[in-house]
Scaffold this motif. Sequence first.
Motif, PDB file in Angstrom:
ATOM      1  N   PRO A  47      -6.161  14.399  -2.584  1.00 52.24           N
ATOM      2  CA  PRO A  47      -6.223  13.001  -1.638  1.00 52.24           C
ATOM      3  C   PRO A  47      -7.361  12.150  -2.546  1.00 52.24           C
ATOM      4  CG  PRO A  47      -7.184  15.123  -0.871  1.00 52.24           C
ATOM      5  CD  PRO A  47      -6.551  15.595  -2.043  1.00 52.24           C
ATOM      6  N   ALA A  48      -7.915  12.542  -3.777  1.00 53.58           N
ATOM      7  CA  ALA A  48      -8.746  11.786  -4.598  1.00 53.58           C
ATOM      8  C   ALA A  48      -7.518  10.897  -5.385  1.00 53.58           C
ATOM      9  CB  ALA A  48      -9.399  12.613  -5.634  1.00 53.58           C
ATOM     10  N   LYS A  49      -6.417  11.221  -5.638  1.00 54.85           N
ATOM     11  CA  LYS A  49      -5.423  10.426  -6.336  1.00 54.85           C
ATOM     12  C   LYS A  49      -4.920   9.550  -5.256  1.00 54.85           C
ATOM     13  CE  LYS A  49      -3.996  13.401  -9.670  1.00 54.85           C
ATOM     14  NZ  LYS A  49      -2.782  14.224 -10.389  1.00 54.85           N
ATOM     15  N   LYS A  50      -4.725   9.846  -3.968  1.00 53.69           N
ATOM     16  CA  LYS A  50      -4.145   8.885  -2.999  1.00 53.69           C
ATOM     17  C   LYS A  50      -5.071   7.968  -2.690  1.00 53.69           C
ATOM     18  CE  LYS A  50      -1.200  12.222  -0.469  1.00 53.69           C
ATOM     19  NZ  LYS A  50      -1.062  12.981   0.820  1.00 53.69           N
ATOM     20  N   ALA A  51      -6.348   8.062  -2.819  1.00 52.40           N
ATOM     21  CA  ALA A  51      -7.357   7.097  -2.291  1.00 52.40           C
ATOM     22  C   ALA A  51      -7.430   5.958  -3.633  1.00 52.40           C
ATOM     23  CB  ALA A  51      -8.656   7.770  -2.413  1.00 52.40           C
ATOM     24  N   ARG A 107      -4.763   5.187  -5.462  1.00 48.39           N
ATOM     25  CA  ARG A 107      -3.866   4.381  -5.448  1.00 48.39           C
ATOM     26  C   ARG A 107      -3.776   3.271  -4.354  1.00 48.39           C
ATOM     27  NH1 ARG A 107       1.901   7.595  -5.616  1.00 48.39           N
ATOM     28  NH2 ARG A 107       2.023   7.397  -7.947  1.00 48.39           N
ATOM     29  N   LYS A 108      -4.554   3.631  -3.273  1.00 46.32           N
ATOM     30  CA  LYS A 108      -4.666   2.724  -2.289  1.00 46.32           C
ATOM     31  C   LYS A 108      -5.707   1.553  -2.713  1.00 46.32           C
ATOM     32  CE  LYS A 108      -3.704   5.541   1.674  1.00 46.32           C
ATOM     33  NZ  LYS A 108      -4.669   6.238   2.963  1.00 46.32           N
ATOM     34  N   LYS A 109      -6.954   1.753  -3.462  1.00 42.09           N
ATOM     35  CA  LYS A 109      -7.611   0.574  -4.044  1.00 42.09           C
ATOM     36  C   LYS A 109      -6.761  -0.079  -4.963  1.00 42.09           C
ATOM     37  CE  LYS A 109     -11.783   3.731  -3.514  1.00 42.09           C
ATOM     38  NZ  LYS A 109     -12.871   4.296  -4.495  1.00 42.09           N
ATOM     39  N   THR A 110      -6.083   0.216  -5.665  1.00 42.34           N
ATOM     40  CA  THR A 110      -5.273  -0.663  -6.591  1.00 42.34           C
ATOM     41  C   THR A 110      -4.030  -1.430  -6.081  1.00 42.34           C
ATOM     42  OG1 THR A 110      -3.737   1.176  -7.467  1.00 42.34           O
ATOM     43  CG2 THR A 110      -5.965   0.591  -8.785  1.00 42.34           C
TER      44      THR A 110
END
Length: 100
Positions: A91-95, A97-100
């Motif tokens: 989930p940390a990686k998904k979050a 990715r959404k920020k960039t």
Amino acid sequence: MAQYGKKAGEKVERAMHERKTGKLKSGGSGKTVTSRKQAIAIGLSEARKEGGKVPAAKKSAPKKAPSNRTASKKTAAKKTASKKTAAKKTPAKKAARKKT
């Protein structure tokens, strides 16, 4: 009728003598030849190059293609491995990715 000519016999004899004295070297790597069969092959090859009566060298058999069963198992294993690595996103990686 003889299969090998006189020159072939002389070359093989010379190669065997050099092998016994430790002076026969391999063509590619330059290592000392210790094998009887390799010494004979070198002698016949030299006779062949000089035009002696020597039958053509035997060609090795072509490699057999792997059977369909083993090939399909390998590809199936690769597919499952790639799916597993794609599904392990945290989930940390998904979050991030959404920020960039």
